[in-house]
Design an enzyme around this catalytic site. Structure first.
Site, short mmCIF file in Angstrom:
data_model
loop_
_atom_site.label_atom_id
_atom_site.label_comp_id
_atom_site.label_asym_id
_atom_site.label_seq_id
_atom_site.Cartn_x
_atom_site.Cartn_y
_atom_site.Cartn_z
N GLN A 88 43.31 6.85 2.77
CA GLN A 88 43.89 5.52 2.90
C GLN A 88 42.77 4.55 3.24
O GLN A 88 42.06 4.72 4.23
CB GLN A 88 44.95 5.51 4.01
N TYR A 89 42.56 3.54 2.39
CA TYR A 89 41.46 2.60 2.62
C TYR A 89 41.69 1.72 3.83
O TYR A 89 40.84 1.62 4.72
CB TYR A 89 41.26 1.71 1.39
N ASP A 90 42.81 1.02 3.87
CA ASP A 90 43.03 0.05 4.94
C ASP A 90 44.50 -0.34 4.97
O ASP A 90 44.99 -1.01 4.06
CB ASP A 90 42.16 -1.19 4.73
#
Length: 477
Positions: free
Chosen positions: A276-278
């Site tokens: 999950q990036y952000d």
């Protein structure tokens, strides 16, 4: 009565405002284009890159780089357990401010922002070609991404009226101004250190690479590129950023820093490892940084920008009040689809609109309590004014789009959109849905104006002069 000023995003400069006939032609052209933003590196380049990592002390025993729907990704070579380390990258392979400082251009980059100095480093190493020790890494970097900073004018016309468009234009202007400074002060004065020519497009490429490949906690002053680990792609189904990576010590007394990338979920052999990036980014931010959006209501946002006008006769008092409450002369409120308004929006609106017979609340005696009063309706006139201003702003913003929500939804349902058109349609549809939600909230509030309780009624109740049903209480001796 002062009226709140809501700042709307600008439209494209006139050369990019297309006639409706030309817009239709452009849409058809984009619909038919299925080419990716960049071509993939050769198999030989990927093998060289993996060998380079291993030769420099890195480890990736359970994954290898390979083609995936997003472009390049990390593919599991066996079943991988949750929280298992899949890549280790030693500090000497990171590209950060320390890397630049110890390079031949280090003495030129003192005082520069980290992203500027790292951009110059990337461009110099790329220009060195085979002579650069970083060539195996540079060879696998894309020539562009689907970030809106790389879109053509025709593609940008598809997000006409959106806040993403104004943000994209602002970012590109910022990058161009930074490039103009380093070109004059560093590049042109040190041509012996920068082979060939470096253009604004080159500088924008480096900026885009940094935006799209840096990890969430390795930005700003800590900005770093982590080769090989930065091939990891995003999966919106992963709902936690925890366990994805860490920086740990290794070697004698743990003095050597290692970037360790972990698999946050169990991954079967042959499948892609993702993170999950952000979780905090909106679709506009995802499109700007990475070149994709999510079909998640929490990512669909619209930012209301409010401002206290300097011409307001109570400008000084109002500015003092907002600053006391952690806000500024210009305030930004992110409205998320399906969620309630941010708590400070209504008090800010009521304060900006405060005037006339309500202006007594600005007197110093109320200074410590006024924000509490503003959290509830002040007067019918004040509440009516903020409803009208917000609804007018929503109407004006909606009129700036070239399509309706229904038209956008039909386009998305067609399934015949390339990656950038999907972003464009998704962004403008999302913004419009949020604007319609905001308008609906304040339309409903307008219909309730006669039934709301205002400051004077609350005050009379506190003094015991009005009953719970609004009747006046007469006291007899």
């Amino acid at each position: 009565m002062a009226l709140p000023r809501i700042i709307s995003p600008p439209r494209l400069p006139s050369p990019l405002i297309l006639s409706s006939q030309f817009r239709k032609t452009t849409v058809r052209a984009i619909l038919q284009s299925k080419e990716s933003a960049t071509s993939l590196p050769s198999d030989a380049s990927l093998v060289d890159f993996s060998n380079w990592l291993l030769s420099k002390g890195g480890m990736a025993p359970s994954v290898k780089p390979g083609p995936v729907p997003e472009g390049l990704g990390l593919i599991a070579q066996r079943d991988i357990s949750r929280n298992e380390v899949v890549v280790e990258v030693p500090k000497k392979l990171w590209i950060d401010a320390d890397t630049v400082a110890s390079s031949e251009i280090g003495r030129l980059c003192g005082g520069l922002r980290p992203w500027v100095s790292i951009s110059l480093f990337l461009l110099r190493e790329r220009a060195l070609g085979d002579a650069s020790p970083w060539k195996p890494y540079l060879d696998v970097l894309p020539s562009s991404t689907d970030s809106t900073i790389f879109w053509s004018e025709e593609e940008l016309s598809q997000i006409q009226g959106t806040q993403l468009l104004s943000t994209t234009i602002g970012v590109k202007e910022y990058v161009q101004s930074e490039f103009a400074k380093v070109e004059e002060e560093i590049i042109l004065k040190s041509k012996n250190l920068f082979p060939g020519s470096i253009t604004y497009d080159d500088f924008l490429w480096a900026f885009g690479i940094l935006r799209s490949r840096s990890f969430s906690r390795l930005r700003g002053d800590n900005l770093a590129l982590i080769p090989f680990a930065d091939l990891i792609n995003h999966n919106p189904d992963i709902t936690s950023e925890d366990l994805a990576w860490e920086i740990k010590g290794k070697g004698l007394f743990g003095r050597d820093q290692i970037f360790a990338l972990r698999a946050p979920l169990f991954v079967k052999s042959g499948e892609q490892v993702c993170i999950q990036y952000d979780l905090e980014k909106s679709n506009a931010e995802l499109a700007l940084d990475y070149g994709f959006i999510e079909s998640n209501m929490n990512c669909e946002t619209y930012t209301l920008t409010l401002e206290i006008a300097e011409s307001d006769p109570f400008y000084g008092d109002k500015l003092d009040i907002v600053e006391t409450n952690g806000l500024n002369e210009t305030a930004y409120f992110d409205i998320v689809l399906g969620q309630t308004l941010t708590p400070q929006l209504l008090p800010y609106l009521r304060l900006v609109a405060l005037g006339g017979t309500d202006a007594f609340l600005l007197e110093s005696i109320f200074r410590n309590t006024i924000w509490g009063h503003l959290e509830l309706p002040v007067s019918r006139e004040n509440e009516e004014a903020i409803c009208r201003v917000v609804r007018d702003a929503c109407k004006n913003a909606l009129s700036a789009y070239d399509t309706s929500v229904e038209e956008d939804e039909r386009l998305m349902e067609s399934g015949n959109l390339d990656s950038r058109m999907k972003i464009a349609v998704g962004i403008r549809a999302g913004e419009k849905r949020v604007l319609q939600q905001i308008d609906s909230i304040f339309r409903n509030r307008e219909s309730e104006l006669d039934g709301l309780e205002y400051y004077q009624e609350r005050r009379l109740k506190d003094l015991g002069l009005v009953g719970d049903n609004g009747e006046i209480i007469f006291w007899e001796s």
